[in-house]
Motif scaffolding. Structure first.
Motif, PDB file in Angstrom:
ATOM      1  N   LEU A 354      25.076  44.396 132.320  1.00  0.00           N
ATOM      2  CA  LEU A 354      25.599  43.265 132.496  1.00  0.00           C
ATOM      3  C   LEU A 354      25.766  42.247 131.392  1.00  0.00           C
ATOM      4  CD1 LEU A 354      23.795  42.471 135.826  1.00  0.00           C
ATOM      5  CD2 LEU A 354      26.152  42.966 135.679  1.00  0.00           C
ATOM      6  N   GLN A 355      24.875  42.548 130.274  1.00  0.00           N
ATOM      7  CA  GLN A 355      24.993  41.688 128.985  1.00  0.00           C
ATOM      8  C   GLN A 355      25.712  42.096 128.210  1.00  0.00           C
ATOM      9  OE1 GLN A 355      20.934  39.857 127.909  1.00  0.00           O
ATOM     10  NE2 GLN A 355      20.426  41.402 129.371  1.00  0.00           N
ATOM     11  N   GLY A 356      26.551  43.398 128.258  1.00  0.00           N
ATOM     12  CA  GLY A 356      27.348  44.097 127.421  1.00  0.00           C
ATOM     13  C   GLY A 356      26.811  44.647 126.226  1.00  0.00           C
ATOM     14  N   TYR A 357      25.466  45.025 126.256  1.00  0.00           N
ATOM     15  CA  TYR A 357      24.884  45.434 125.135  1.00  0.00           C
ATOM     16  C   TYR A 357      25.006  47.180 124.956  1.00  0.00           C
ATOM     17  CZ  TYR A 357      21.990  41.337 124.822  1.00  0.00           C
ATOM     18  OH  TYR A 357      21.574  39.978 124.485  1.00  0.00           O
ATOM     19  N   ILE A 358      25.190  47.802 125.862  1.00  0.00           N
ATOM     20  CA  ILE A 358      25.697  49.283 125.966  1.00  0.00           C
ATOM     21  C   ILE A 358      26.886  49.350 125.804  1.00  0.00           C
ATOM     22  CG2 ILE A 358      24.953  51.447 127.147  1.00  0.00           C
ATOM     23  CD1 ILE A 358      22.548  50.211 128.416  1.00  0.00           C
ATOM     24  N   LEU A 394      22.597  34.401 132.006  1.00  0.00           N
ATOM     25  CA  LEU A 394      22.201  34.934 133.572  1.00  0.00           C
ATOM     26  C   LEU A 394      21.541  35.958 133.556  1.00  0.00           C
ATOM     27  CD1 LEU A 394      24.712  32.783 135.595  1.00  0.00           C
ATOM     28  CD2 LEU A 394      22.376  31.925 134.972  1.00  0.00           C
ATOM     29  N   PRO A 395      22.003  37.251 133.217  1.00  0.00           N
ATOM     30  CA  PRO A 395      21.500  38.438 133.410  1.00  0.00           C
ATOM     31  C   PRO A 395      19.965  38.759 132.618  1.00  0.00           C
ATOM     32  CG  PRO A 395      23.743  38.947 132.495  1.00  0.00           C
ATOM     33  CD  PRO A 395      23.351  37.331 132.466  1.00  0.00           C
ATOM     34  N   ALA A 396      19.645  37.970 131.620  1.00  0.00           N
ATOM     35  CA  ALA A 396      18.336  37.866 130.992  1.00  0.00           C
ATOM     36  C   ALA A 396      17.397  37.183 131.874  1.00  0.00           C
ATOM     37  CB  ALA A 396      18.539  37.207 129.677  1.00  0.00           C
ATOM     38  N   VAL A 397      17.932  36.030 132.188  1.00  0.00           N
ATOM     39  CA  VAL A 397      16.859  35.270 133.353  1.00  0.00           C
ATOM     40  C   VAL A 397      16.789  36.162 134.573  1.00  0.00           C
ATOM     41  CG1 VAL A 397      16.901  33.133 134.712  1.00  0.00           C
ATOM     42  CG2 VAL A 397      17.961  32.947 132.418  1.00  0.00           C
ATOM     43  N   LEU A 398      17.806  36.616 135.312  1.00  0.00           N
ATOM     44  CA  LEU A 398      17.665  37.405 136.215  1.00  0.00           C
ATOM     45  C   LEU A 398      16.507  38.646 136.043  1.00  0.00           C
ATOM     46  CD1 LEU A 398      18.170  38.006 139.313  1.00  0.00           C
ATOM     47  CD2 LEU A 398      20.300  39.328 138.504  1.00  0.00           C
ATOM     48  N   ILE A 447      10.213  47.503 127.683  1.00  0.00           N
ATOM     49  CA  ILE A 447      11.009  48.561 127.610  1.00  0.00           C
ATOM     50  C   ILE A 447      12.090  48.230 127.004  1.00  0.00           C
ATOM     51  CG2 ILE A 447      11.534  48.608 129.888  1.00  0.00           C
ATOM     52  CD1 ILE A 447      11.397  51.769 127.426  1.00  0.00           C
ATOM     53  N   ALA A 448      13.269  47.142 127.557  1.00  0.00           N
ATOM     54  CA  ALA A 448      14.021  46.530 127.170  1.00  0.00           C
ATOM     55  C   ALA A 448      14.141  46.242 125.722  1.00  0.00           C
ATOM     56  CB  ALA A 448      14.700  45.623 128.146  1.00  0.00           C
ATOM     57  N   LEU A 449      13.127  45.694 125.220  1.00  0.00           N
ATOM     58  CA  LEU A 449      13.029  45.212 124.045  1.00  0.00           C
ATOM     59  C   LEU A 449      13.106  46.551 122.816  1.00  0.00           C
ATOM     60  CD1 LEU A 449      10.371  42.218 124.243  1.00  0.00           C
ATOM     61  CD2 LEU A 449      13.019  42.236 124.357  1.00  0.00           C
ATOM     62  N   PHE A 450      12.135  47.370 123.395  1.00  0.00           N
ATOM     63  CA  PHE A 450      12.174  48.526 122.467  1.00  0.00           C
ATOM     64  C   PHE A 450      13.390  49.398 122.467  1.00  0.00           C
ATOM     65  CE2 PHE A 450       7.238  48.213 122.805  1.00  0.00           C
ATOM     66  CZ  PHE A 450       7.145  48.844 121.711  1.00  0.00           C
ATOM     67  N   TYR A 451      14.300  49.356 123.353  1.00  0.00           N
ATOM     68  CA  TYR A 451      15.399  50.149 123.476  1.00  0.00           C
ATOM     69  C   TYR A 451      16.489  49.428 122.600  1.00  0.00           C
ATOM     70  CZ  TYR A 451      19.592  52.317 125.217  1.00  0.00           C
ATOM     71  OH  TYR A 451      20.859  52.738 125.405  1.00  0.00           O
ATOM     72  N   ILE A 452      16.256  47.927 122.712  1.00  0.00           N
ATOM     73  CA  ILE A 452      17.261  47.152 121.790  1.00  0.00           C
ATOM     74  C   ILE A 452      17.016  47.474 120.400  1.00  0.00           C
ATOM     75  CG2 ILE A 452      18.221  44.784 121.256  1.00  0.00           C
ATOM     76  CD1 ILE A 452      17.842  44.187 124.181  1.00  0.00           C
ATOM     77  N   ASP A 460      20.095  40.827 116.292  1.00  0.00           N
ATOM     78  CA  ASP A 460      20.391  39.317 116.973  1.00  0.00           C
ATOM     79  C   ASP A 460      20.254  39.561 118.428  1.00  0.00           C
ATOM     80  OD1 ASP A 460      21.067  38.167 114.390  1.00  0.00           O
ATOM     81  OD2 ASP A 460      23.040  38.908 114.436  1.00  0.00           O
ATOM     82  N   ARG A 461      20.616  40.383 119.118  1.00  0.00           N
ATOM     83  CA  ARG A 461      20.445  40.702 120.531  1.00  0.00           C
ATOM     84  C   ARG A 461      18.906  40.827 120.977  1.00  0.00           C
ATOM     85  NH1 ARG A 461      25.537  45.057 121.953  1.00  0.00           N
ATOM     86  NH2 ARG A 461      27.144  43.460 121.942  1.00  0.00           N
ATOM     87  N   LEU A 462      18.234  41.509 120.189  1.00  0.00           N
ATOM     88  CA  LEU A 462      16.688  41.585 120.151  1.00  0.00           C
ATOM     89  C   LEU A 462      16.086  40.104 120.402  1.00  0.00           C
ATOM     90  CD1 LEU A 462      14.089  43.175 120.385  1.00  0.00           C
ATOM     91  CD2 LEU A 462      13.966  43.266 118.012  1.00  0.00           C
ATOM     92  N   ARG A 463      16.538  39.345 119.362  1.00  0.00           N
ATOM     93  CA  ARG A 463      15.823  38.027 119.472  1.00  0.00           C
ATOM     94  C   ARG A 463      16.520  37.010 120.646  1.00  0.00           C
ATOM     95  NH1 ARG A 463      18.298  36.082 114.965  1.00  0.00           N
ATOM     96  NH2 ARG A 463      16.862  37.134 113.733  1.00  0.00           N
TER      97      ARG A 463
END
Length: 502
Positions: A354-358, A394-398, A447-452, A460-463
């Motif tokens: 949803l955040q367009g990271y993948i 919003l996806p990160a807040v959700l 787990i999301a932080l480790f994946y990024i 930048d996305r990790l931050r």
């Protein structure tokens, strides 16, 4: 020994406690029909405890115990009490002024002959232990359940009244009763927070007053929080100085002082842990709980199920469980716990899509494609979660909200799995529960932080992800743990004032 978890009732019950509980130590809230409540009253009285119903309620009982009963239980549980200065006969007692309570030596202990010989937390501990030891008579309990039209049948192996009530869903809560007179020390300690003295004091809270009223665990909690807040001052000051001196137009990635701050944080963390260990040891010494974990480790849980055998060492009958049965229980618990990790893992990929990271070129995980075209379309330019718009957060807040809900749901799963493992002692039960919850919540949160960081390798996305998750969780905690309770308390006071005026 008191395995029933003590929790504090909601604000509407706290008013009831303050007005009517001056002679009570523990509140026993039942969700039972009248015949069962009468049976509980009869069994509790037969154990030498005082019990009465809270006015205006039918199923909340206030329980206390005579001083003589408390003293016998303290001797049975080998409760450590502080000695009078003149009773410290040897050098070791002069350095360690604590001794296991012995009824025959009552005069040697501080507070003997006074009304407050036991602190409020000690009274709650002793009364709860006495409640845990109240036996249940299966025949009369079944008759009371039948008279109250309760269809559930308690397991035959349970010997404790509280455990039998919990097994049929009739035990609402066992909580400490707040008494107006006993709250004075706590109020004095809280009053220190309103002054600036907490910034310059090595002990900003009246920890002894908190410990005497709430118990050692709560005392250590407040001690750690106060110590942590004070210890954050040096890194906060250094970080503020680095930010203030940073040239205009220089980002955090290009600031040469950031590695210095990182090195300082590592050194600070090492010193913080070591200094807290010293503080913890000093408090444990002061409160006389140096071997409390040893005593707890020897307490057998009432729910422990096993076969009766004669011990070759003591010659007494004891309960044991076969290794095969234990291995099956542990294996089942492990399989369910691993299966539960699939849910946060799956939602992590939903959130990152949803955040367009993948990207479409992302590698598969466990043979499953992690890129989802329909979900990633929401993060396209001009879409709902466009990263350049404010809605991109919003996806990160959700995700933070889902993490909270998953952790809350897994608590019940972890408790059920720990009960399934059939631990013999309360300490082993608690440790297993803590390990399950820690591993699940750590996996869920990080787990999301480790994946990024290690798969996408995008700083930048990790931050952004880290700041979003942390900030959302901070606001949630402040609201649910500070703002909401304050609003509920004030609303309850207004309702009580309106009812009194009417």
């Amino acid at each position: 020994p008191a395995a029933v978890r003590l929790s504090h009732m909601s604000s509407n019950k706290s008013r009831l406690q303050n007005n009517h509980m001056d002679a009570a130590d523990v509140l026993l809230a039942l969700t039972a029909p009248e015949p069962v409540v009468r049976y509980v009253e009869q069994r509790v009285r037969s154990a030498g405890l005082r019990v009465a119903r809270v006015p205006a309620t039918a199923t909340v009982l206030r329980v206390s115990a005579p001083s003589a009963t408390l003293e016998r239980e303290a001797e049975h549980l080998e409760l450590e009490k502080r000695l009078r200065p003149e009773a410290r006969s040897c050098a070791s007692e002069r350095h360690w002024p604590m001794r296991e309570f012995v009824l025959a030596q009552r005069a040697d202990f501080a507070g003997a002959g006074e009304g407050g010989f036991f602190t409020p937390s000690e009274r709650v501990f002793l009364v709860t232990a006495l409640l845990e030891a109240v036996p249940v008579d299966n025949a009369s309990f079944s008759a009371a359940l039948a008279a109250g039209a309760v269809r559930e049948v308690p397991p035959r192996h349970l010997s404790s009244l509280l455990r039998a009530l919990a097994s049929v869903g009739l035990l609402g809560e066992v909580s400490a009763a707040h008494c107006a007179g006993r709250l004075e020390g706590w109020r004095r300690s809280v009053g220190l927070l309103r002054e600036w003295a907490w910034l310059r004091s090595s002990e900003p809270l009246a920890l002894d007053a908190i410990r005497d009223y709430w118990g050692e665990r709560t005392g250590f909690l407040f001690a750690w929080q106060a110590f942590y807040v004070q210890a954050l001052a040096p890194p906060a000051a250094l970080g503020l100085c680095i930010w203030w001196r940073r040239p205009k137009g220089t980002s955090v990635d290009d600031d040469s002082a950031v590695p210095v701050f990182s090195l300082f944080s590592v050194v600070w963390a090492i010193f913080f842990v070591q200094l807290w260990r010293r503080k913890q040891a000093a408090l444990a010494f002061r409160w006389g709980i140096h071997d409390a974990h040893t005593a707890q480790a020897e307490v057998r849980r009432p729910e422990f199920v096993g076969r009766e055998v004669v011990s070759e060492i003591t010659g007494e009958v004891e309960l044991v469980e076969g290794r095969g049965s234990r291995a099956l229980r542990y294996a089942a618990s492990l399989c369910v716990s691993l299966a539960c990790l699939i849910v946060p893992l799956a939602y992590m990929f939903v959130s990152l899509n949803l955040q367009g990271y993948i990207s479409p070129a992302a590698r598969h995980v466990l043979g499953v494609r992690v890129y989802h075209e329909a979900l990633s379309a929401f993060a396209a330019p001009g879409a709902v979660f466009d990263p350049e718009a404010w809605t991109g957060m919003l996806p990160a807040v959700l995700h933070a909200a889902v993490i909270f809900l998953l952790n809350k749901a897994y608590r019940h799963v972890a408790e059920a799995l720990t009960d399934l493992e059939n631990h013999r002692t309360q300490e082993a039960h608690d440790n297993s529960l803590i390990v399950k919850r820690f591993l699940f919540e750590a996996f869920d949160c990080y787990i999301a932080l480790f994946y990024i960081a290690f798969e996408l390798r995008d700083v930048d996305r990790l931050r952004v992800e880290l700041v979003s998750l942390f900030s959302t969780d901070v606001f949630r905690r402040v609201f649910t743990e500070a703002v909401l309770p304050l609003l509920m308390q004030r609303l309850s006071r207004r309702r009580h004032a309106a009812a009194s005026a009417a």
